[in-house]
Design an enzyme around this catalytic site. Structure first.
Site, short mmCIF file in Angstrom:
data_model
loop_
_atom_site.label_atom_id
_atom_site.label_comp_id
_atom_site.label_asym_id
_atom_site.label_seq_id
_atom_site.Cartn_x
_atom_site.Cartn_y
_atom_site.Cartn_z
N SER A 7 -10.27 112.14 112.67
CA SER A 7 -11.39 111.60 111.91
C SER A 7 -11.79 112.59 110.83
O SER A 7 -12.26 113.70 111.12
CB SER A 7 -12.58 111.33 112.83
OG SER A 7 -13.71 110.98 112.08
N HIS A 32 -8.34 108.48 110.40
CA HIS A 32 -9.52 107.66 110.68
C HIS A 32 -10.63 107.97 109.68
O HIS A 32 -11.00 109.13 109.48
CB HIS A 32 -10.01 107.92 112.11
CG HIS A 32 -11.08 106.98 112.56
ND1 HIS A 32 -10.82 105.69 112.95
CD2 HIS A 32 -12.43 107.15 112.69
CE1 HIS A 32 -11.94 105.10 113.31
NE2 HIS A 32 -12.94 105.96 113.15
N ASP A 34 -14.58 107.00 108.70
CA ASP A 34 -15.84 106.39 109.11
C ASP A 34 -16.69 106.06 107.89
O ASP A 34 -17.02 106.96 107.10
CB ASP A 34 -16.62 107.32 110.03
CG ASP A 34 -15.98 107.44 111.41
OD1 ASP A 34 -15.67 106.39 111.99
OD2 ASP A 34 -15.79 108.57 111.89
N MET A 36 -20.32 104.65 106.89
CA MET A 36 -21.65 104.40 107.43
C MET A 36 -22.63 104.14 106.30
O MET A 36 -22.56 104.78 105.24
CB MET A 36 -22.13 105.60 108.24
CG MET A 36 -21.17 106.08 109.31
SD MET A 36 -21.86 107.48 110.25
CE MET A 36 -20.40 108.03 111.13
N HIS A 65 -13.18 102.42 109.62
CA HIS A 65 -14.14 101.88 110.58
C HIS A 65 -15.44 101.62 109.83
O HIS A 65 -16.14 102.54 109.41
CB HIS A 65 -14.34 102.90 111.71
CG HIS A 65 -15.39 102.53 112.71
ND1 HIS A 65 -15.93 103.45 113.58
CD2 HIS A 65 -15.99 101.35 112.99
CE1 HIS A 65 -16.81 102.85 114.35
NE2 HIS A 65 -16.87 101.57 113.99
N MET A 67 -19.04 100.89 109.75
CA MET A 67 -20.31 100.88 110.47
C MET A 67 -21.40 100.53 109.47
O MET A 67 -22.24 101.34 109.09
CB MET A 67 -20.55 102.25 111.12
CG MET A 67 -19.64 102.51 112.30
SD MET A 67 -19.77 104.21 112.93
CE MET A 67 -18.52 104.99 111.91
N MET A 136 -16.03 102.07 121.14
CA MET A 136 -16.82 103.28 120.92
C MET A 136 -17.19 103.88 122.27
O MET A 136 -17.75 103.21 123.14
CB MET A 136 -18.10 102.96 120.14
CG MET A 136 -17.85 102.49 118.71
SD MET A 136 -16.94 103.71 117.72
CE MET A 136 -18.03 105.13 117.79
N PHE A 142 -22.85 109.57 114.39
CA PHE A 142 -22.71 111.02 114.23
C PHE A 142 -21.46 111.51 114.96
O PHE A 142 -21.12 110.99 116.03
CB PHE A 142 -23.93 111.76 114.78
CG PHE A 142 -25.21 111.43 114.06
CD1 PHE A 142 -25.56 112.10 112.90
CD2 PHE A 142 -26.05 110.43 114.53
CE1 PHE A 142 -26.73 111.80 112.23
CE2 PHE A 142 -27.22 110.12 113.86
CZ PHE A 142 -27.56 110.79 112.71
N ASP A 174 -12.96 105.81 120.34
CA ASP A 174 -13.55 106.77 119.41
C ASP A 174 -14.81 107.38 120.00
O ASP A 174 -15.77 106.66 120.29
CB ASP A 174 -13.88 106.06 118.09
CG ASP A 174 -14.45 106.98 117.04
OD1 ASP A 174 -14.58 108.19 117.30
OD2 ASP A 174 -14.76 106.49 115.93
N GLY A 196 -12.25 113.95 116.24
CA GLY A 196 -12.81 114.64 115.09
C GLY A 196 -13.01 116.11 115.37
O GLY A 196 -12.23 116.95 114.92
N SER A 197 -14.04 116.45 116.14
CA SER A 197 -14.33 117.85 116.45
C SER A 197 -13.17 118.54 117.14
O SER A 197 -12.87 119.70 116.86
CB SER A 197 -15.58 117.93 117.34
OG SER A 197 -16.70 117.35 116.69
#
Length: 220
Positions: A7, A32, A34, A36, A65, A67, A136, A142, A174, A196-197
């Protein structure tokens, strides 16, 4: 076989091209993204211009994705911008079948995203029009959140539901995916794992992706 989808929300945006090259070297084939809007989720991230730039910068599969509160207005725009996969939330799209069909008609894979507290039964009527479901495993909005343990059972139930319907629908997951839970998630039925992290926080994204792939391998 499962795939890792790094991500970019967790990447260093001043060195995004380097990050993309690194995760590809590590074995990732899906990127990926995101999106938002600050309304459906309490955060604002990137939009169409970044997806267009990513398409020029990489041949990786771009997984977008959405959102956002009105995904039906923008889903096909993201396909035209270069997205190969586009997922929209069942909680917010009141014309889900129409949106999924439009995404497919534009030539991309259509996905249904579902939040942790939303029952999987809400997916039943739309599943025949989807190529994948994005489950999810944290509440969206976040990065860096912890995996919700009950999502493993939800993942297993979703896998059974899809199989019982005889559909070729893949499952993406995710939120909070890392070395400590990746094998359990794969064993429960996930095929695309967003991270991601776990990929970008350690300083060596290529090594992190390779390590996740190794950690998630399920030996039968």
């Amino acid at each position: 076989m499962f795939e890792i989808a790094p991500s970019i929300l967790s990447a260093d945006f001043t060195r995004l091209a380097e990050a993309i090259d690194a995760v590809k070297r590590g074995g990732a084939r899906v990127l990926h993204v995101d999106v938002m809007d600050g309304h459906f989720v309490p955060n604002i991230t990137i939009g169409l211009p970044v997806v267009r730039s990513l398409r020029k910068a990489t041949d990786m599969t771009i997984d977008t994705h959405l959102m956002i509160s009105e995904p039906g207005r923008y889903a096909t725009e993201f396909v035209r911008a270069g997205a190969d996969m586009v997922s929209v939330h069942v909680e917010v799209d009141h014309h889900l079948q129409r949106t999924l069909t439009a995404i497919r008609d534009e030539g991309a894979k259509a996905g249904i995203a579902i939040n942790p507290a939303t029952p999987i039964e809400t997916l039943a009527e739309a599943l025949p029009y989807a190529d994948f479901v994005l489950l999810m495993s944290v509440n969206p909005g976040f990065g860096g959140q912890k995996f919700i343990p009950t999502m493993l059972d939800k993942l297993r139930r979703l896998r059974r539901m899809i199989d019982d319907m005889g559909l070729p629908v893949r499952i993406e997951i995710d939120g909070g995916i890392g070395k400590n839970n990746i094998s359990d998630v794969v064993d429960a039925g996930a095929e695309i794992l967003v991270a991601g992290s776990a990929v970008f926080d350690g300083g060596d994204p290529a090594a992190a992706v390779a390590e996740l792939i190794e950690s998630g391998t399920v030996w039968v």
